[in-house]
Each structure stands twice: as C-alpha cells, then as structure tokens.
Design a protein around this motif. Structure first.
Motif, PDB file in Angstrom:
ATOM      1  N   ASN A 129      30.534  47.832  35.388  1.00  0.00           N
ATOM      2  CA  ASN A 129      31.045  46.456  35.429  1.00  0.00           C
ATOM      3  C   ASN A 129      32.425  46.336  34.792  1.00  0.00           C
ATOM      4  N   TRP A 134      36.043  50.621  37.843  1.00  0.00           N
ATOM      5  CA  TRP A 134      35.846  50.132  39.205  1.00  0.00           C
ATOM      6  C   TRP A 134      36.372  51.147  40.221  1.00  0.00           C
ATOM      7  N   GLY A 262      33.711  42.925  30.913  1.00  0.00           N
ATOM      8  CA  GLY A 262      33.140  43.213  32.217  1.00  0.00           C
ATOM      9  C   GLY A 262      32.562  42.025  32.948  1.00  0.00           C
ATOM     10  N   PHE A 263      32.976  40.815  32.583  1.00  0.00           N
ATOM     11  CA  PHE A 263      32.522  39.624  33.314  1.00  0.00           C
ATOM     12  C   PHE A 263      33.624  38.575  33.282  1.00  0.00           C
ATOM     13  N   SER A 458      27.858  40.531  40.009  1.00  0.00           N
ATOM     14  CA  SER A 458      28.526  41.563  40.804  1.00  0.00           C
ATOM     15  C   SER A 458      30.011  41.614  40.472  1.00  0.00           C
ATOM     16  N   ASN A 459      30.594  42.802  40.595  1.00  0.00           N
ATOM     17  CA  ASN A 459      32.027  42.960  40.335  1.00  0.00           C
ATOM     18  C   ASN A 459      32.866  42.134  41.302  1.00  0.00           C
ATOM     19  N   HIS A 462      32.944  38.543  40.059  1.00  0.00           N
ATOM     20  CA  HIS A 462      33.787  38.401  38.876  1.00  0.00           C
ATOM     21  C   HIS A 462      35.268  38.530  39.241  1.00  0.00           C
TER      22      HIS A 462
END
Length: 548
Positions: A129, A134, A262-263, A458-459, A462
């Motif tokens: 995340n 990524w 990560g969010f 989910s990436n 975000h």
C-alpha cells in the motif's frame, strides 16, 4: 480475557495461523503488564485492521497501557553495533531517529529468541500500500501529480542512507538487503510515536498502540506516563460499544498521508471545514554541483521559480534594457543573491533569485485553499517577479520597508496585481492540463459503488483521492484568479454583487481575496486618479499676478 476472541474478522473466520500469531502477540503484551481490557482487534482484510470498543467507553478514560519494556526506542538502536558506527561517523542521514529504530528492529528480528518476536511476527510482511512499493501501473494512477517526484525522491533517499551506513558499518548487508531496509523505513515511518520518556525526547515503536487508525478530529490522546512508566491512550469523549477507536495522525495534506502511511483520506476536512490538502506551485531547479540561474519572469508548472520567501530584496544594477543582467551579491563560491533586469514582451522585469553553489533540495511553496502564510508568500514572490521598473523602484528604492520577498504582503498596485493574477492563473491552468482526467470525472468515479477497481483500501482508490484533492486546490485558485480578473474595472455595484454571490455560494477563498485585497486596491486607484485629476484642473493665471 479470551484471547481467541480478541482478533475477529468482519468477513468471516481469519486464517488459523494469523489468529495464532495475534494470540501470541496479545499474550506477550499481557504477560508483560499491558492493559487494554475494553478493546479488541478486528481485521477487515489482509493486513487491514483496526481497534474497536468491546463496550461503552467513557470520556477521559485510559484504555491502553503499554509498559516501557515493550517499547522499542531510538536509544536502543543507538546501542546496536551498527547504530554505534553511525553515531561515530556523524552521517547526514535523511531521518536519523527513524534510522536508529530501523537498525534495532532489523538486527534484533534476526534473533529467533528475541523478546520482541511476537511483535515482529504481526508486522505486515509486505507494504504494497506504500507508494514506494507500487507497481508502474499503480504509479500511473498519479499521472500529473508532483507526488510521483516525491516518491522517487523517497526511494533515492532511503537507498542513499543504506549505502552511507554500509560504508561505515560493513555488516549492514549481512543484516538486511536494500529492499528490507526500505520495508523497515516505511514500517517505522508509519508507526513511530514522538515521545518524552523520563525527560528524554525520543521516538518509539509502541506495539498495539500502532494499530489504531486515523481520524480527525481526534477522539483520543496519547503520551508516555512517567508515573506509570508506560505509554497510555486516553479517550477524549465517550465512544459507543463496537465503534472503532481512532488515533489522530495530525492535520496533514493527503500527499503526506499517502506517502508516509499508505492511505488517503476521502473527506480530508477539519471540524471547521478547512481542507489541508495542498499543491506545490514552483520549485528550485538546482541540482548538486550546479548553481541555479534560471529566469523566473514567466512562471509555469514546467518552469518553476527558485525565488525563496526569505530571499533578500536587493537593489539591481541599472543596465540598458535587453542588455543582460546586472549583478549584486555573493560570488561563485560563497552563494548569495542575484538580481536581474531584463526586457521581456516589452516589459522590464526583475528576477530576484536566492541561490546556493550546491543545492540538492527541491523546494516548493505548497498552498492550500486558505489565506495562510504560504498563500501570502506565494503572492509576495509573484509581486516581485512581475514587477515593472517603476514598481521595482518603489520596492527597492531608498526607504523601502521590504527586507525579504516575503515582506511584500501588501499589493504593489492594481496593475501589478493584475499581472500576478494572470501569471498565477496560467500556472494553475498548466498544472491542471498535466492530468489525464478532469476533476468532475474523478468526483463521479469516487461516488460510484459498482467499480470493483476502486474498492476501499485499494491503491487505485487512494491515488484517485490524492489527484482529486490536488485538482480541487488548483481549481479553487483558477476560480479565484479568473473571478478577480473580471472585477478589476467593473462598477462598485457589480463588484459588491459578485463578492456577495461568492459568499452565498460558500466560496470564501475567492470572496475574501476580492473583498480584502482587490477592494482596497480599487479604492487606492480611485484616490490616485482623483488626485491626478485635481492636480490637472489647477490653472495658474499669469496675466494678473498677485503681488505679495
């Protein structure tokens, strides 16, 4: 306390091995004096969990107590062999406190009998995340965003720290790989607490406390209680049974939440509706070993200024228009200031640049939808950048009150402010053009609930929240500039009606700028015009002189 009831899943029974590792983790904490009898962990999906109230919680109630012996502190990392080597070498590391926490964890987790093994076992094995991990496909979701540059810079900074430490502590590669070092950095970055423990300012990893998710406004507070010799979390308000218990990670722009935790927060607003989301308007272009000299008279998203808010305001050397810059300030070796006058599009423009012989930092003025200090600094710099020769004389001449570019908080003239608005409008319009989608499209996609690619956590979701937030800030500046430009020479009635309309629509950002800055500029322009007209109307009759 029934340990097998402490970890539950909203989607069904958790994997048995996962439950067992959480059982061991909770037992380890309880055996070592931790207390959290009114709380339970819930896992929503793999590596996504939160802390919930098992029963009603009162306000001002201590709900978590983690003893000092269960904390990993900076001082423990400094006592490790690699930590001692780092201290002795005085390395210029990117985040020293994080480094020492990482070094302890990376070294100690190799010991199968480590006291902290139950804690290490529940840490996520991967951090997919986090944007630095990524895939290229996921990074493409951020196209147009400066966050892509920040992600790459974060990777390079971590890799540089690893290489620098390995130089002074050759055992580091046998302890961890670069990828493991990155994993540890992001674990620590997203989990550490800044504390004062027994009068020593430090940072610490606090098992269990680091599982509380973020929410604003805060409903709990945390500290190290010296009397208890424990880290405690206390409620600030009653919390209902079954409700999630949150921590606050602070008031932050979503780019910081996404990069470090990560969010991204979908509705990142404070209780007063203030949104801290930001965008960077321009940056230094200097690289290591180079001296920044770029012109900054016409600023765009692709040609960003190196002018700094603290840059001294200097009197430029007078030169013939178009014959190149005049120079003042430091020489090639020492760094200093540089003032330039040049002719551009028929207008004499002065560029004030603060430069250093060696510059590795990329610096931007980050602005949000607020009349805060950064917004004032951005306007101040632009007022210098677009100033014509007459305005420069007023800024730089004898008796001027401006010592730095940041001091030019009050508009110079109506004409100068008009050029500022045109320049700023071009900057934000160019920045918006870098994104492959429009703001309206992003808002519509996030509102849909049938798009599986945008599932919660989910990436992709975000990333979309992040770029939508950037576009909202840029669009707010676009509206401010375009509206203000239409009000420069309208009647007072039209001006007041437009400003009142902005207020009624809730656009306080544009309305406040127009009613404060623009209104005063217009009034000053009227007074100057009236004074000039009065002076022209005075006629002296020399045919019948008065003898005194």
């Amino acid at each position: 306390m029934q340990l097998d009831a402490e970890v539950s899943s909203s989607g069904g029974t958790a994997d048995e091995s996962a439950v067992n590792k959480y059982d061991r983790f909770l037992k380890w904490l309880l055996d070592n004096g931790a207390h959290f009898p009114l709380l339970e962990l819930r896992e929503y999906e793999s590596d996504v969990r939160g802390v919930h109230a098992k029963e009603a919680l009162a306000g001002d109630q201590v709900v978590v107590e983690i003893p000092l012996r269960c904390l990993i502190t900076v001082e423990m990392g400094k006592e490790s062999d690699v930590g001692k080597a780092v201290l002795a070498s005085n390395l210029p590391l990117d985040a020293p406190k994080h480094i020492f926490l990482m070094l302890f964890m990376l070294t100690d987790r190799r010991n199968p009998s480590s006291f902290f093994k139950p804690y290490y076992d529940i840490l996520p094995s991967s951090l997919s995340n986090m944007p630095i991990f990524w895939t290229d496909e996921e990074l493409a979701y951020l196209k147009g965003s400066h966050l892509l540059v920040q992600i790459e810079e974060r990777k390079r900074a971590i890799e540089a720290d690893y290489a620098a430490i390995a130089d002074v502590a050759p055992s580091l590669p046998s302890i961890c790989s670069v990828e493991e070092f990155k994993w540890a950095r992001m674990c620590v970055c997203s989990r550490n607490f800044g504390l004062e423990v027994n009068r020593i300012r430090t940072a610490a990893l606090v098992p269990y406390a680091d599982m509380l998710n973020h929410q604003r406004p805060r409903e709990t507070k945390w500290t190290f209680d010296n009397a208890r010799q424990a880290f405690t979390i206390t409620t600030l308000q009653p919390i209902a049974p079954g409700a999630q218990v949150y921590d606050s990670y602070g008031q932050k722009c979503n780019h910081r939440f996404l990069l470090n935790y990560g969010f991204a927060v979908e509705n990142n607003r404070e209780a007063d509706n203030f949104c801290p989301n930001e965008v960077g308007l321009w940056q230094e272009r200097a690289r290591k070993g180079e001296r920044e000299r770029g012109p900054i008279g016409a600023l765009t998203a692709g040609d960003r200024s190196s002018l700094q808010p603290e840059a001294p305001v200097l009197e430029p050397r007078r030169t013939e228009q178009g014959n190149g810059p005049g120079r003042e300030g430091g020489g090639e070796e020492g760094g200093g200031e540089e003032a330039r006058i040049r002719k551009e599009d028929g207008m004499v423009v002065c560029s004030l640049i603060w430069f250093f012989p060696v510059c590795e930092q990329v610096k931007r003025i980050r602005v949000c939808v607020s009349d805060n200090e950064n917004m004032k600094a951005a306007l101040s710099l632009l007022r210098v950048v677009v100033a014509n020769e007459e305005e420069l004389v007023r800024m730089l001449g004898p008796g001027n009150m401006f010592k730095t570019a940041r001091d030019i908080t009050y508009p110079v003239s109506l004409g100068n402010e008009e050029r500022v608005l045109h320049t700023l409008l071009k900057m934000v319009t160019d920045a918006l053009a870098l994104y492959p989608t429009r703001l309206e499209d992003d808002v519509a996609r996030l509102a849909r609930r049938d798009d599986a690619s945008l599932r919660p956590f989910s990436n992709r979701r975000h990333a979309l929240i992040q770029v939508r937030g950037e576009k909202e800030v840029l669009s707010a500046f676009q509206t401010l500039c375009s509206t203000a430009l239409t009000l420069l020479d309208v009647s007072d009635n039209v001006f007041k009606e437009t400003v009142n309309s902005l207020y009624s629509e809730g656009n306080f950002f544009a309305a406040n700028y127009c009613s404060d800055v623009l209104y005063r500029l217009r009034q000053e322009e009227y007074r100057r015009a009236d004074a000039a007209a009065a002076q022209r109307s005075v006629k002296v009759n020399l045919t019948n002189p008065t003898i005194v």
